[in-house]
Design an enzyme around this catalytic site. Structure first.
Site, short mmCIF file in Angstrom:
data_model
loop_
_atom_site.label_atom_id
_atom_site.label_comp_id
_atom_site.label_asym_id
_atom_site.label_seq_id
_atom_site.Cartn_x
_atom_site.Cartn_y
_atom_site.Cartn_z
N GLU A 133 -54.57 42.81 -71.16
CA GLU A 133 -55.90 43.36 -71.41
C GLU A 133 -56.07 43.77 -72.87
O GLU A 133 -56.38 44.92 -73.18
CB GLU A 133 -56.17 44.54 -70.46
N ASP B 111 -54.73 44.39 -58.36
CA ASP B 111 -54.89 45.67 -59.04
C ASP B 111 -55.27 46.79 -58.07
O ASP B 111 -56.42 47.21 -58.05
CB ASP B 111 -55.98 45.53 -60.12
N GLU C 38 -58.59 54.76 -58.05
CA GLU C 38 -59.53 53.94 -58.81
C GLU C 38 -60.40 53.06 -57.91
O GLU C 38 -61.62 53.02 -58.07
CB GLU C 38 -58.76 53.07 -59.82
#
Ligand code: BDP
Length: 682
Positions: A289, A368, A396
């Site tokens: 990323e 993820d 998250e």
């Protein structure tokens, strides 16, 4: 009572309970050799017992008479002569302890191999008192199953927390340290009491200012945090920027094979250890990323991590090297590169090439931290490379600590998953605890869910995820029910109604969250960037490699070897075959592995479309039930906590309806297939 005291609230006991334990609670016998860790144990015992029993313990150095809590290390064996089985002492590892009651003298012995064992044993004794368990006939040997039991804080120096849902950083604000050392100490107490022994306290995405944490400008403060953690048996680590030689050192490259770069790191690491002689090491997010890494210089991840490992080797430091490496710029029109494959494709071929003090850090799943996904096929696939498993305690993708989603049952499933790496009976827990392969370092790490909100985790019930995470790293054999029972009793007391209601609410909440969010393992369907709330196509036409492929005929990602991306073939044959075949692939991961028509029949007998409708209606009903069960506890939970949690449940109910309506409507319109039960789908 606002949740700050967490599971260490040490709630006052009733008179009856007090009289049961009183005989044991008079004096502490301390070991001959004092240490900061022993001192923490003593402080905690005094605090806990005075708060629960209103008894001020006396302190002595010799074990005589009755009513003693004896804290000893293996060096003080003569203190407990004849009372302890020396074979058992030999079974202890450096963090282990044994606990034994001596009914004749109403005493309890806690003997650690080292002072750390005393600390963990002390927390164990306090837990027994908090949960009102018997102190008679105790004869326990306890060793942590995992050597590394770690948390990664994703804190930025500006005070924000990446994926933080409970206020700001405990460590930083305005690009400097907060210096609220008392609060950090309380945090250390919480972590240590749950069994953790390592913390990296800055974000894995290291920006310009955090790069400087390893310079003399900030190292004195890092050392101060390390002092606090050390007193609770916790080692300090930092996340570093791979391009530091350029950003801090003024070099024109960070190429791991460049002599100047290697020397720069060696000097840098030496400097860190001048400030913190027992510094744990570093966490590195490289080539991921947009973070810099060895790929920039045409080097691989063994070259990249070994260079750092060499610099840390003389000091006993560890390099945690994250495997979250994938192409985040893929073109959605070219879907041949499946993101799920990436970590295995990058790292598996390098098995055996990593130095002994490099540990690969592998997220539990290949995508993820979704509400449900397959497990990472890297577990067990690299017998010659140290591994730690990475969980995400921060919610998250699981409700961001506004929804209740207790993740212990999910983590249990993952730890128990049989990889078949050495035939049947090679669960992930046996890979990461080092019992199957001769790893030098291994264990479990996780992204923390805490921040500077008064109650640490925003949603007070989210504390249970933090507590349970630590307990599982210590002993993955504990059941979800046991962990939950401990947490509820320690936090809210032993009223059977509260224990039953809150435990059941926690235990079912992951399933509930899954019911009204993305179905059957397909994942995502969240709003891009912040990842909160439903958005079925939010990521569908984007570059991140996270797709569901829904069209008017069907949905799901074909990851089979025969016709799909081939991801299923990364598992050992038993699992590869199970996932490859649509008939043996478990329902809950069907859409993770297969693209099927909406009319495909699940093992449950329902069609995929009907399953989507039903679970989404059920999920909302369950969320409503959570709210009403919580409401029924009014008066039994401290008012501020009660109110705060109630507000979150109110939001959860409304938000679950939004999820239900958006998902159901989307698939109704895509498929044109009506709900068998004729419920209203907007
Ligand atoms: C993802 C988060 C992102 C993190 C990344 C990581 O969305 O904020 O930086 O993981 O683990 O889950 O590095």
């Amino acid at each position: 009572e606002n949740g700050y005291e967490s599971w260490l609230a040490y709630l006052p006991k009733s008179e009856v309970t007090k009289s049961n334990y009183k005989p044991f609670l008079k004096n502490i016998v301390l070991p001959k050799k004092d240490s900061v860790v022993v001192n923490s144990s003593k402080e905690e015992l005094l605090r806990g017992i005075s708060s629960m029993f209103q008894v001020e313990l006396t302190i002595s150095t010799v074990f005589e008479g009755t009513s003693n809590i004896v804290l000893a290390t293996a060096d003080d064996l003569e203190q407990v002569d004849g009372l302890i089985d020396t074979d058992k002492v030999a079974q202890l590892n450096s963090e282990g302890y044994l606990m034994k009651s001596v009914p004749e003298s109403d005493s309890i012995i806690i003997l650690g191999k080292t002072d750390k064992g005393i600390l963990y044993g002390t927390f164990h004794l306090l837990r027994l008192l908090q949960t009102e368990s018997s102190l008679q006939n105790i004869d326990i040997v306890e060793n942590p199953r995992n050597q590394i039991r770690m948390l990664n804080e994703w804190d930025n120096m500006d005070g924000s927390v990446e994926r933080g849902y409970s206020g700001n950083s405990l460590f930083f604000e305005d690009n400097r340290f907060v210096r609220d050392w008392d609060r950090i100490k309380d945090y250390a107490r919480m972590l240590s009491s749950s069994g953790l022994n390592a913390v990296a306290f800055n974000n894995v995405n290291v920006h310009e200012v955090e790069s400087k944490l390893i310079t003399p400008e900030f190292l004195p403060d890092v050392a101060k945090v390390a002092d606090i953690f050390r007193a609770y048996g916790i080692k300090t680590y930092l996340s570093i920027n791979y391009a530091s030689p350029i950003e801090l050192g003024g070099l024109d490259t960070a190429d791991p094979l460049d002599e100047n770069v290697r020397n720069w790191w060696k000097e840098k690491v030496k400097e860190i250890y001048e400030y913190i002689p027992d510094f744990g090491g570093v966490v590195v997010k490289a080539d991921s990323e947009h973070r810099p890494g060895p790929f920039t210089y045409g080097r691989n991840h063994a070259d990249g991590s070994n260079m750092l490992a060499e610099a840390f080797e003389p000091f006993g430091g560890i390099v945690f090297w994250r495997c979250f490496v994938y192409n985040c710029l893929q073109d959605w029109r070219d879907r041949s590169t499946d993101r799920a494959r990436a970590a295995y494709d990058h790292f598996k071929p390098l098995d055996g090439e990593f130095n002994d003090n490099v540990v690969l850090q592998i997220k539990n799943g290949p995508m993820d931290f979704q509400v449900r996904e397959g497990v990472s096929p890297l577990f067990g696939a690299m017998p010659k490379t140290n591994q730690v498993l990475e969980f995400q305690v921060a919610q998250e993708y699981t409700g961001q600590q506004r929804h209740l989603c207790y993740l212990i049952p999910q983590w249990k499933e993952i730890l128990d998953f049989d990889t078949y790496a050495q035939g049947e009976g090679t669960p992930i827990k046996s890979v990461v605890d080092g019992s199957k392969f001769p790893y030098t370092y291994c264990g479990i790490t996780a992204v923390s869910n805490s921040g500077n909100d008064e109650n640490w985790t925003g949603h007070t019930l989210a504390q249970a995820n933090l507590y349970g995470y630590g307990r599982l790293t210590w002993n993955p054999e504990l059941s979800s029910e046991e962990i939950t029972d401990e947490w509820v009793k320690m936090t809210f007391g032993t009223d059977p109604v509260v224990v039953k209601e809150v435990s059941e609410m926690l235990l079912g909440s992951w399933r509930t969250y899954e019911n009204y969010t993305s179905p059957l393992g397909v994942g995502w369907m969240v709003n891009p960037n912040h990842h909160y709330g439903p958005n079925v196509d939010g990521y569908e036409y984007d570059r991140w490699g996270t797709y569901h492929f829904a069209d008017w005929k069907g949905i799901g990602v074909d990851r089979t070897v025969a016709t799909g991306t081939g991801y299923a073939g990364q598992y050992f044959p038993e699992n590869a075959e199970m996932y490859e075949n649509v008939d043996t692939c478990p329902d809950e991961l069907l859409l993770f592995f297969h693209h099927v028509p909406y009319t495909h029949k699940l093992k449950s007998g329902k069609t995929v479309i009907q399953h989507i409708y039903d679970t989404h209606f059920e999920g909302v009903e369950e969320a409503e039930e959570l709210k009403s069960r919580w409401s029924s506890l009014e008066g039994k939970i401290p008012p501020m906590i009660f109110q705060g949690v109630l507000e979150r449940f109110e939001h959860q109910v409304e938000h679950s309806k939004e999820w239900r309506d958006i998902i159901n409507t989307y698939f109704y319109r895509k498929s044109g297939i009506a709900d068998e039960k004729n419920r209203k789908i907007y």
